[in-house]
Design a protein around this motif. Structure first.
Motif, PDB file in Angstrom:
ATOM      1  N   ALA A  81       0.850  -1.188   0.000  1.00  0.00           N
ATOM      2  CA  ALA A  81       0.000   0.000   0.000  1.00  0.00           C
ATOM      3  C   ALA A  81       0.880   1.228   0.000  1.00  0.00           C
ATOM      4  CB  ALA A  81      -0.915   0.014   1.225  1.00  0.00           C
ATOM      5  N   PRO A  82       0.480   2.290  -0.717  1.00  0.00           N
ATOM      6  CA  PRO A  82       1.276   3.522  -0.728  1.00  0.00           C
ATOM      7  C   PRO A  82       1.035   4.345   0.525  1.00  0.00           C
ATOM      8  CG  PRO A  82      -0.673   3.774  -2.098  1.00  0.00           C
ATOM      9  CD  PRO A  82      -0.688   2.350  -1.607  1.00  0.00           C
ATOM     10  N   ASP A  83       2.014   5.156   0.906  1.00  0.00           N
ATOM     11  CA  ASP A  83       1.800   6.041   2.036  1.00  0.00           C
ATOM     12  C   ASP A  83       0.945   7.229   1.602  1.00  0.00           C
ATOM     13  OD1 ASP A  83       3.527   7.463   0.482  1.00  0.00           O
ATOM     14  OD2 ASP A  83       5.174   7.498   1.916  1.00  0.00           O
ATOM     15  N   SER A  84       0.524   8.042   2.546  1.00  0.00           N
ATOM     16  CA  SER A  84      -0.380   9.158   2.240  1.00  0.00           C
ATOM     17  C   SER A  84       0.347  10.253   1.470  1.00  0.00           C
ATOM     18  CB  SER A  84      -0.955   9.720   3.541  1.00  0.00           C
ATOM     19  OG  SER A  84       0.089  10.183   4.376  1.00  0.00           O
ATOM     20  N   VAL A  85      -0.431  10.971   0.657  1.00  0.00           N
ATOM     21  CA  VAL A  85       0.112  12.076  -0.140  1.00  0.00           C
ATOM     22  C   VAL A  85      -0.732  13.316   0.148  1.00  0.00           C
ATOM     23  CG1 VAL A  85       0.860  12.807  -2.426  1.00  0.00           C
ATOM     24  CG2 VAL A  85       0.626  10.371  -1.914  1.00  0.00           C
ATOM     25  N   GLY A  86      -0.502  13.932   1.283  1.00  0.00           N
ATOM     26  CA  GLY A  86      -1.272  15.120   1.622  1.00  0.00           C
ATOM     27  C   GLY A  86      -2.761  14.829   1.690  1.00  0.00           C
ATOM     28  N   LYS A  87      -3.548  15.644   0.971  1.00  0.00           N
ATOM     29  CA  LYS A  87      -5.000  15.484   0.948  1.00  0.00           C
ATOM     30  C   LYS A  87      -5.466  14.568  -0.183  1.00  0.00           C
ATOM     31  CE  LYS A  87      -6.030  19.971   3.056  1.00  0.00           C
ATOM     32  NZ  LYS A  87      -6.772  21.267   2.910  1.00  0.00           N
ATOM     33  N   PHE A  88      -4.535  14.043  -0.965  1.00  0.00           N
ATOM     34  CA  PHE A  88      -4.928  13.153  -2.054  1.00  0.00           C
ATOM     35  C   PHE A  88      -5.469  11.839  -1.496  1.00  0.00           C
ATOM     36  CE2 PHE A  88      -4.005   9.715  -5.042  1.00  0.00           C
ATOM     37  CZ  PHE A  88      -4.654  10.181  -6.175  1.00  0.00           C
ATOM     38  N   VAL A  89      -6.560  11.355  -2.076  1.00  0.00           N
ATOM     39  CA  VAL A  89      -7.196  10.122  -1.618  1.00  0.00           C
ATOM     40  C   VAL A  89      -7.169   9.099  -2.738  1.00  0.00           C
ATOM     41  CG1 VAL A  89      -9.329   9.065  -0.778  1.00  0.00           C
ATOM     42  CG2 VAL A  89      -8.706  11.375  -0.034  1.00  0.00           C
ATOM     43  N   TYR A  90      -6.672   7.892  -2.433  1.00  0.00           N
ATOM     44  CA  TYR A  90      -6.720   6.790  -3.390  1.00  0.00           C
ATOM     45  C   TYR A  90      -8.130   6.205  -3.377  1.00  0.00           C
ATOM     46  CZ  TYR A  90      -1.626   7.105  -3.128  1.00  0.00           C
ATOM     47  OH  TYR A  90      -0.319   7.553  -3.150  1.00  0.00           O
ATOM     48  N   GLU A  96      -4.084   2.798  -6.001  1.00  0.00           N
ATOM     49  CA  GLU A  96      -2.960   2.546  -5.106  1.00  0.00           C
ATOM     50  C   GLU A  96      -1.781   1.932  -5.845  1.00  0.00           C
ATOM     51  OE1 GLU A  96      -5.151   1.806  -0.796  1.00  0.00           O
ATOM     52  OE2 GLU A  96      -4.490   0.093  -1.988  1.00  0.00           O
ATOM     53  N   LEU A  97      -2.082   0.981  -6.735  1.00  0.00           N
ATOM     54  CA  LEU A  97      -1.010   0.242  -7.409  1.00  0.00           C
ATOM     55  C   LEU A  97      -0.419   0.989  -8.598  1.00  0.00           C
ATOM     56  CD1 LEU A  97      -2.518  -3.365  -7.343  1.00  0.00           C
ATOM     57  CD2 LEU A  97      -0.808  -2.380  -5.808  1.00  0.00           C
ATOM     58  N   LEU A 104       4.798   2.791  -2.957  1.00  0.00           N
ATOM     59  CA  LEU A 104       4.369   1.530  -2.360  1.00  0.00           C
ATOM     60  C   LEU A 104       5.330   1.061  -1.276  1.00  0.00           C
ATOM     61  CD1 LEU A 104       3.145  -0.617  -5.425  1.00  0.00           C
ATOM     62  CD2 LEU A 104       1.753   0.372  -3.601  1.00  0.00           C
ATOM     63  N   GLY A 105       4.748   0.550  -0.204  1.00  0.00           N
ATOM     64  CA  GLY A 105       5.519  -0.073   0.860  1.00  0.00           C
ATOM     65  C   GLY A 105       4.811  -1.345   1.296  1.00  0.00           C
ATOM     66  N   THR A 106       5.515  -2.206   1.992  1.00  0.00           N
ATOM     67  CA  THR A 106       4.929  -3.476   2.427  1.00  0.00           C
ATOM     68  C   THR A 106       4.485  -3.387   3.881  1.00  0.00           C
ATOM     69  OG1 THR A 106       6.335  -4.716   0.892  1.00  0.00           O
ATOM     70  CG2 THR A 106       5.304  -5.949   2.684  1.00  0.00           C
ATOM     71  N   ILE A 107       3.232  -3.776   4.096  1.00  0.00           N
ATOM     72  CA  ILE A 107       2.674  -3.803   5.448  1.00  0.00           C
ATOM     73  C   ILE A 107       2.556  -5.251   5.891  1.00  0.00           C
ATOM     74  CG2 ILE A 107       0.669  -3.236   6.868  1.00  0.00           C
ATOM     75  CD1 ILE A 107       0.057  -0.977   4.930  1.00  0.00           C
ATOM     76  N   LEU A 108       3.095  -5.560   7.072  1.00  0.00           N
ATOM     77  CA  LEU A 108       3.060  -6.910   7.609  1.00  0.00           C
ATOM     78  C   LEU A 108       2.057  -6.967   8.773  1.00  0.00           C
ATOM     79  CD1 LEU A 108       6.894  -7.639   7.801  1.00  0.00           C
ATOM     80  CD2 LEU A 108       5.347  -8.027   5.879  1.00  0.00           C
ATOM     81  N   SER A 109       1.290  -8.032   8.828  1.00  0.00           N
ATOM     82  CA  SER A 109       0.373  -8.204   9.954  1.00  0.00           C
ATOM     83  C   SER A 109       0.136  -9.683  10.200  1.00  0.00           C
ATOM     84  CB  SER A 109      -0.966  -7.490   9.694  1.00  0.00           C
ATOM     85  OG  SER A 109      -1.639  -8.087   8.603  1.00  0.00           O
ATOM     86  N   SER A 110      -0.279  -9.995  11.407  1.00  0.00           N
ATOM     87  CA  SER A 110      -0.617 -11.365  11.791  1.00  0.00           C
ATOM     88  C   SER A 110      -2.098 -11.397  12.139  1.00  0.00           C
ATOM     89  CB  SER A 110       0.223 -11.799  13.003  1.00  0.00           C
ATOM     90  OG  SER A 110      -0.121 -13.102  13.404  1.00  0.00           O
ATOM     91  N   ARG A 111      -2.871 -12.203  11.406  1.00  0.00           N
ATOM     92  CA  ARG A 111      -4.325 -12.204  11.563  1.00  0.00           C
ATOM     93  C   ARG A 111      -4.819 -13.566  12.025  1.00  0.00           C
ATOM     94  NH1 ARG A 111      -6.442  -8.357   6.583  1.00  0.00           N
ATOM     95  NH2 ARG A 111      -4.751  -6.825   6.763  1.00  0.00           N
ATOM     96  N   GLU A 112      -5.763 -13.541  12.942  1.00  0.00           N
ATOM     97  CA  GLU A 112      -6.315 -14.771  13.494  1.00  0.00           C
ATOM     98  C   GLU A 112      -7.704 -15.051  12.926  1.00  0.00           C
ATOM     99  OE1 GLU A 112      -4.173 -14.677  17.908  1.00  0.00           O
ATOM    100  OE2 GLU A 112      -6.342 -14.429  17.715  1.00  0.00           O
ATOM    101  N   TYR A 113      -7.998 -16.335  12.752  1.00  0.00           N
ATOM    102  CA  TYR A 113      -9.298 -16.783  12.278  1.00  0.00           C
ATOM    103  C   TYR A 113      -9.759 -17.966  13.132  1.00  0.00           C
ATOM    104  CZ  TYR A 113      -8.034 -14.107   8.092  1.00  0.00           C
ATOM    105  OH  TYR A 113      -7.657 -13.109   7.224  1.00  0.00           O
ATOM    106  N   ARG A 114     -11.045 -18.262  13.062  1.00  0.00           N
ATOM    107  CA  ARG A 114     -11.618 -19.459  13.667  1.00  0.00           C
ATOM    108  C   ARG A 114     -12.185 -20.317  12.549  1.00  0.00           C
ATOM    109  NH1 ARG A 114      -9.653 -19.628  18.630  1.00  0.00           N
ATOM    110  NH2 ARG A 114     -11.072 -21.401  18.872  1.00  0.00           N
TER     111      ARG A 114
END
Length: 267
Positions: A81-90, A96-97, A104-114
């Protein structure tokens, strides 16, 4: 008192808890914010309609009977996902792409499911409820927006089977709810036809099948009842604090509420 009953089952569910940093935890059963979101989607209330969402949150009480909390699954998630650019909205993922390609930068997360979790839900309407239970039932039968179990990647795997009943409390309503089997074998279908001739009212299909019980054997334990406010015929064994009372959907703000717990017969 009248109650609206429906079931929630899917191969994956994610009932969001408080998110800290890159960790996205899941509760073992749906909270109030998740249930309100599901009803809002069925009715057709959009996420930016703050006033209508506030009326929905104040108009109903919920109880959850956990048949199976399923087994946990953790996903190591990466996304660009790209970082913010002032008031510009994707506006779209394509923006975004392509427009934000150089940011663009890489965001890492750990997500849980049942996995393979089954819960039964009871809804009680307050005096100032914006919709009556019949309207909610009809909305669940023909939802305006897509329904899912916490995340868009967690679709329903069985019909909600909504039903309205009269009972003295949440416990009686949930225990008498004929939520029907999830997996029905050809043998069970033949037996049902021979038994009554109509599949809609066949007693043998109104409870979990042998195949269902084998799936839920992983989480074999007494059924758990969670509710808020007056449970009617339910007596609390514990009181819990959950941080899932919506304040503002636009700002993702929630506050605390008190929820009660009791254990029933083995589910």
């Amino acid at each position: 008192m009248d109650y609206l009953l429906f079931r929630l089952y899917g191969p994956l569910a994610s009932w969001g808890e408080i998110a800290v940093g890159e960790s996205r935890h899941s509760a073992v059963y749906p909270g109030k914010s998740a249930l309100l979101g599901l009803l809002a989607a069925a009715i057709g209330i959009r996420r930016n309609e703050e006033e209508r969402l506030a009326q929905l949150a104040a108009g109903y009480r919920f109880a959850v009977k956990v048949i199976s909390s399923g087994h946990p699954l953790r996903d190591y998630h990466t996304t660009q996902a790209p970082d913010s650019v002032g008031k510009f909205v994707y506006r779209t993922r394509r923006d975004e792409l392509i427009t934000g390609k150089n940011r663009l930068g890489t965001i890492l997360s750990s997500r849980e499911y049942r996995c393979d979790a089954l819960s039964l839900i009871a809804v009680a309407a307050m005096a100032d409820a914006p919709f009556n239970l019949v309207q909610l039932r009809d909305a669940l039968l023909k939802p305006r927006f897509h329904l899912y179990l916490g995340r868009k990647s967690c679709p329903l795997a069985a019909p909600l089977n909504p039903h309205i009943c009269t009972a003295k409390g949440f416990g009686e309503a949930l225990d008498n709810y004929r939520h029907a089997a999830l997996f029905i074998s050809n043998r069970a279908l033949r037996a049902a036809r021979n038994e009554i001739g109509s599949l809609a009212d066949a007693p043998g299909l109104m409870k979990l099948s042998k195949e269902d019980n084998s799936v839920f054997a992983y989480d074999k334990q007494p059924a758990r009842y969670y509710w808020e406010g007056d449970g009617g015929d339910l007596i609390a064994q514990q009181s819990l604090v959950r941080h899932d009372q919506p304040l503002s959907r636009n700002r993702w703000q929630f506050t605390q509420r008190t929820e009660h717990l009791t254990f029933g017969k083995e589910g």
